[in-house]
Design an enzyme around this catalytic site. Structure first.
Site, PDB file in Angstrom:
ATOM      1  N   ASP A 135       0.850  -1.198   0.000  1.00  4.88           N
ATOM      2  CA  ASP A 135       0.000   0.000   0.000  1.00  4.88           C
ATOM      3  C   ASP A 135       0.883   1.244   0.000  1.00  4.88           C
ATOM      4  O   ASP A 135       2.042   1.191   0.407  1.00  4.88           O
ATOM      5  CB  ASP A 135      -0.860   0.043   1.276  1.00  4.88           C
ATOM      6  CG  ASP A 135      -2.052  -0.900   1.208  1.00  4.88           C
ATOM      7  OD1 ASP A 135      -2.338  -1.442   0.130  1.00  4.88           O
ATOM      8  OD2 ASP A 135      -2.705  -1.085   2.260  1.00  4.88           O
ATOM      9  N   ARG A 185      -1.005  -0.730  -8.778  1.00  9.42           N
ATOM     10  CA  ARG A 185      -2.352  -0.271  -8.428  1.00  9.42           C
ATOM     11  C   ARG A 185      -2.371   1.250  -8.523  1.00  9.42           C
ATOM     12  O   ARG A 185      -1.561   1.928  -7.895  1.00  9.42           O
ATOM     13  CB  ARG A 185      -2.693  -0.685  -6.992  1.00  9.42           C
ATOM     14  CG  ARG A 185      -4.051  -0.139  -6.532  1.00  9.42           C
ATOM     15  CD  ARG A 185      -4.210  -0.246  -5.016  1.00  9.42           C
ATOM     16  NE  ARG A 185      -4.163  -1.606  -4.562  1.00  9.42           N
ATOM     17  CZ  ARG A 185      -3.895  -1.944  -3.290  1.00  9.42           C
ATOM     18  NH1 ARG A 185      -3.672  -1.020  -2.371  1.00  9.42           N
ATOM     19  NH2 ARG A 185      -3.858  -3.217  -2.932  1.00  9.42           N
TER      20      ARG A 185
HETATM   21  C1  LIG Z   1      -8.517  -1.317  -3.882  1.00  8.75           C
HETATM   22  C2  LIG Z   1      -8.133   0.027  -3.354  1.00  8.75           C
HETATM   23  C3  LIG Z   1      -6.915   0.188  -2.731  1.00  8.75           C
HETATM   24  C4  LIG Z   1      -6.521   1.439  -2.271  1.00  8.75           C
HETATM   25  N1  LIG Z   1      -5.268   1.605  -1.768  1.00  8.75           N
HETATM   26  C5  LIG Z   1      -4.851   2.852  -1.425  1.00  8.75           C
HETATM   27  C6  LIG Z   1      -3.527   3.092  -1.026  1.00  8.75           C
HETATM   28  O1  LIG Z   1      -2.672   2.197  -0.957  1.00  8.75           O
HETATM   29  N2  LIG Z   1      -3.170   4.376  -0.713  1.00  8.75           N
HETATM   30  C7  LIG Z   1      -4.064   5.410  -0.781  1.00  8.75           C
HETATM   31  O2  LIG Z   1      -3.693   6.570  -0.517  1.00  8.75           O
HETATM   32  N3  LIG Z   1      -5.344   5.185  -1.138  1.00  8.75           N
HETATM   33  C8  LIG Z   1      -5.755   3.948  -1.457  1.00  8.75           C
HETATM   34  N4  LIG Z   1      -7.060   3.760  -1.854  1.00  8.75           N
HETATM   35  C9  LIG Z   1      -8.068   4.840  -1.646  1.00  8.75           C
HETATM   36  C10 LIG Z   1      -8.123   5.779  -2.822  1.00  8.75           C
HETATM   37  O3  LIG Z   1      -6.927   6.531  -2.886  1.00  8.75           O
HETATM   38  C11 LIG Z   1      -9.319   6.739  -2.723  1.00  8.75           C
HETATM   39  O4  LIG Z   1      -9.221   7.487  -1.548  1.00  8.75           O
HETATM   40  C12 LIG Z   1     -10.673   6.038  -2.742  1.00  8.75           C
HETATM   41  O5  LIG Z   1     -10.664   4.926  -3.584  1.00  8.75           O
HETATM   42  C13 LIG Z   1     -11.760   7.002  -3.238  1.00  8.75           C
HETATM   43  O6  LIG Z   1     -11.466   7.418  -4.543  1.00  8.75           O
HETATM   44  P1  LIG Z   1     -12.326   6.978  -5.842  1.00  8.75           P
HETATM   45  O7  LIG Z   1     -11.352   6.688  -6.923  1.00  8.75           O
HETATM   46  O8  LIG Z   1     -13.188   5.841  -5.495  1.00  8.75           O
HETATM   47  O9  LIG Z   1     -13.100   8.250  -6.315  1.00  8.75           O
HETATM   48  P2  LIG Z   1     -13.951   9.386  -5.589  1.00  8.75           P
HETATM   49  O10 LIG Z   1     -13.831  10.586  -6.472  1.00  8.75           O
HETATM   50  O11 LIG Z   1     -13.584   9.536  -4.152  1.00  8.75           O
HETATM   51  O12 LIG Z   1     -15.416   8.800  -5.638  1.00  8.75           O
HETATM   52  C14 LIG Z   1     -16.101   8.534  -6.841  1.00  8.75           C
HETATM   53  C15 LIG Z   1     -17.406   7.828  -6.538  1.00  8.75           C
HETATM   54  O13 LIG Z   1     -17.161   6.563  -5.916  1.00  8.75           O
HETATM   55  C16 LIG Z   1     -18.112   6.309  -4.868  1.00  8.75           C
HETATM   56  N5  LIG Z   1     -17.407   6.264  -3.561  1.00  8.75           N
HETATM   57  C17 LIG Z   1     -16.126   6.661  -3.341  1.00  8.75           C
HETATM   58  N6  LIG Z   1     -15.778   6.497  -2.037  1.00  8.75           N
HETATM   59  C18 LIG Z   1     -16.854   5.997  -1.420  1.00  8.75           C
HETATM   60  C19 LIG Z   1     -17.125   5.599  -0.068  1.00  8.75           C
HETATM   61  N7  LIG Z   1     -16.206   5.709   0.915  1.00  8.75           N
HETATM   62  N8  LIG Z   1     -18.358   5.104   0.215  1.00  8.75           N
HETATM   63  C20 LIG Z   1     -19.281   4.973  -0.763  1.00  8.75           C
HETATM   64  N9  LIG Z   1     -19.078   5.337  -2.056  1.00  8.75           N
HETATM   65  C21 LIG Z   1     -17.897   5.829  -2.383  1.00  8.75           C
HETATM   66  C22 LIG Z   1     -19.106   7.425  -4.974  1.00  8.75           C
HETATM   67  O14 LIG Z   1     -20.101   7.051  -5.871  1.00  8.75           O
HETATM   68  C23 LIG Z   1     -18.300   8.561  -5.547  1.00  8.75           C
HETATM   69  O15 LIG Z   1     -19.056   9.529  -6.180  1.00  8.75           O
HETATM   70  C24 LIG Z   1      -7.438   2.530  -2.368  1.00  8.75           C
HETATM   71  C25 LIG Z   1      -8.670   2.358  -3.007  1.00  8.75           C
HETATM   72  C26 LIG Z   1      -9.010   1.151  -3.512  1.00  8.75           C
HETATM   73  C27 LIG Z   1     -10.315   1.009  -4.226  1.00  8.75           C
END
Ligand SMILES: Cc1cc2nc3c(=O)[nH]c(=O)nc-3n(C[C@H](O)[C@H](O)[C@H](O)COP(=O)(O)OP(=O)(O)OC[C@H]3O[C@@H](n4cnc5c(N)ncnc54)[C@H](O)[C@@H]3O)c2cc1C
Length: 309
Positions: A135, A185
């Site tokens: 991560d 990722r």
């Molecule tokens: C598999 C995975 C691994 C990850 N690993 C890391 C990592 O190692 N380091 C790191 O900094 N971040 C990590 N993240 C978190 C990532 O950086 C984002 O903070 C998170 O995924 C929200 O961004 P988004 O791309 O979904 O888009 P966003 O712009 O946040 O959201 C887009 C849409 O997705 C849906 N959505 C998003 N979040 C939520 C929620 N919490 N509850 C319900 N619906 C939601 C909504 O419909 C929203 O409108 C990871 C995420 C995933 C999916």
């Protein structure tokens, strides 16, 4: 503002005590976390694999304060990987590791301790027949994490790294990590970062995500598209098609409990869909970052607090 306050609270011991002691928190945490015990994680993993999804398991913990705790976390991963091997789940499930949980922030030789513990976890994963992804945490750890990843990849070329689209440096990092066989990722990024190193607004972060994804999809590596954003998912599919990628040359990833119907839709359409599945007692930081991402989750939490008085 709200996001910043929640991300600041995710590092506050005082707020942590209040949130952890508040009974309704636990019902909400269950939506995002499989449970506190290894058995809970294995059961949830089994359920996800049974519906055609793959899994990456995270033994929750970060900002480890001493070497003993760091070694304990590495051992917990070894037990997890043994359990995945014995239950036959290793073909569909890998693990995700935060280097801060295995000692990266310890004074003096923190990086060395983290490298050794991560190596133990990689050896256990190799023995189980599965993989590990490191991560990515806040930007002060990026250089250290990528340098540990480079070192481990000499022995474990399947080791996955995470790049965060919101960091201004990421497009260049994508170019380096888009090499053959490289599992990357791409996520937007979940930490509070200064403007000097990270894009701030959603539009700028989304545009940066697409630029980074273009580099990864055009490269020879294995992109892991970690996003719940419908636009990013659509664009990833188009970019894969334009680059002549087969469905097994990249994957989608989402967090446990978020957009489960979309997870199933992507899996049923023949894509590799991997769910990030956290478990363990140290859920506070992870939970607060999820609240910060989505005001609707926070409203639900605050309503529960108000109802309980
Ligand atoms: C598999 C995975 C691994 C990850 N690993 C890391 C990592 O190692 N380091 C790191 O900094 N971040 C990590 N993240 C978190 C990532 O950086 C984002 O903070 C998170 O995924 C929200 O961004 P988004 O791309 O979904 O888009 P966003 O712009 O946040 O959201 C887009 C849409 O997705 C849906 N959505 C998003 N979040 C939520 C929620 N919490 N509850 C319900 N619906 C939601 C909504 O419909 C929203 O409108 C990871 C995420 C995933 C999916």
């Amino acid at each position: 503002m709200l996001r910043s306050a929640l991300l600041a609270a995710s590092r506050s011991p005082q707020v942590r005590t209040v949130v952890e002691k508040f009974p309704p928190t636990h019902a909400i945490v269950e939506r995002f976390v499989a449970g506190e015990q290894l058995d809970d994680a294995v059961t949830a993993c089994d359920d996800l694999v049974a519906t055609g999804r793959k899994v990456t398991l995270d033994h929750l913990g970060e900002d480890t304060k001493d070497a003993e705790q760091a070694a304990g976390t590495a051992q917990a991963y070894e037990h997890l990987l043994t359990a995945l091997k014995e239950t036959g789940l290793a073909a569909g499930a890998e693990v995700s590791v935060k280097l801060s949980a295995v000692g990266q922030f310890l004074p003096l030789d923190g990086e060395k301790i983290a490298l050794e513990n991560a190596r133990r976890i990689c050896e256990a994963a190799a023995d189980a027949g599965t993989t590990v992804t490191l991560d990515m945490e806040d930007h002060t750890t990026t250089d250290s994490t990528l340098s540990i990843a480079r070192e481990l990849r000499a022995d474990f070329p399947w080791l996955g790294v995470v790049l965060q689209a919101y960091l201004r440096r990421t497009e260049a990092d994508c170019a380096e990590f888009a090499a053959a066989g490289s599992r990357v990722r791409l996520c937007k990024g979940a930490y509070k970062e200064p403007e000097s190193v990270a894009f701030q607004g959603k539009r700028d972060v989304d545009l940066a995500y697409v630029r980074a994804l273009k580099v990864l999809m055009a490269g020879e590596g294995y992109p892991m598209v970690a996003s719940h954003d419908p636009n990013m998912i659509k664009i990833a599919g188009q970019l894969a098609e334009w680059n002549g990628r087969s469905r097994d040359s990249f994957e989608y990833q989402m967090l446990y409990g978020i957009r489960p119907e979309e997870q199933l839709r992507l899996a049923q359409a023949g894509n590799t869909m991997r769910v990030y599945l956290p478990y363990g007692a140290e859920w506070y930081g992870y939970f607060m970052r999820r609240l910060a991402e989505r005001p609707a989750n926070l409203t639900f939490f605050l309503r529960a607090m108000a109802t309980r008085g």
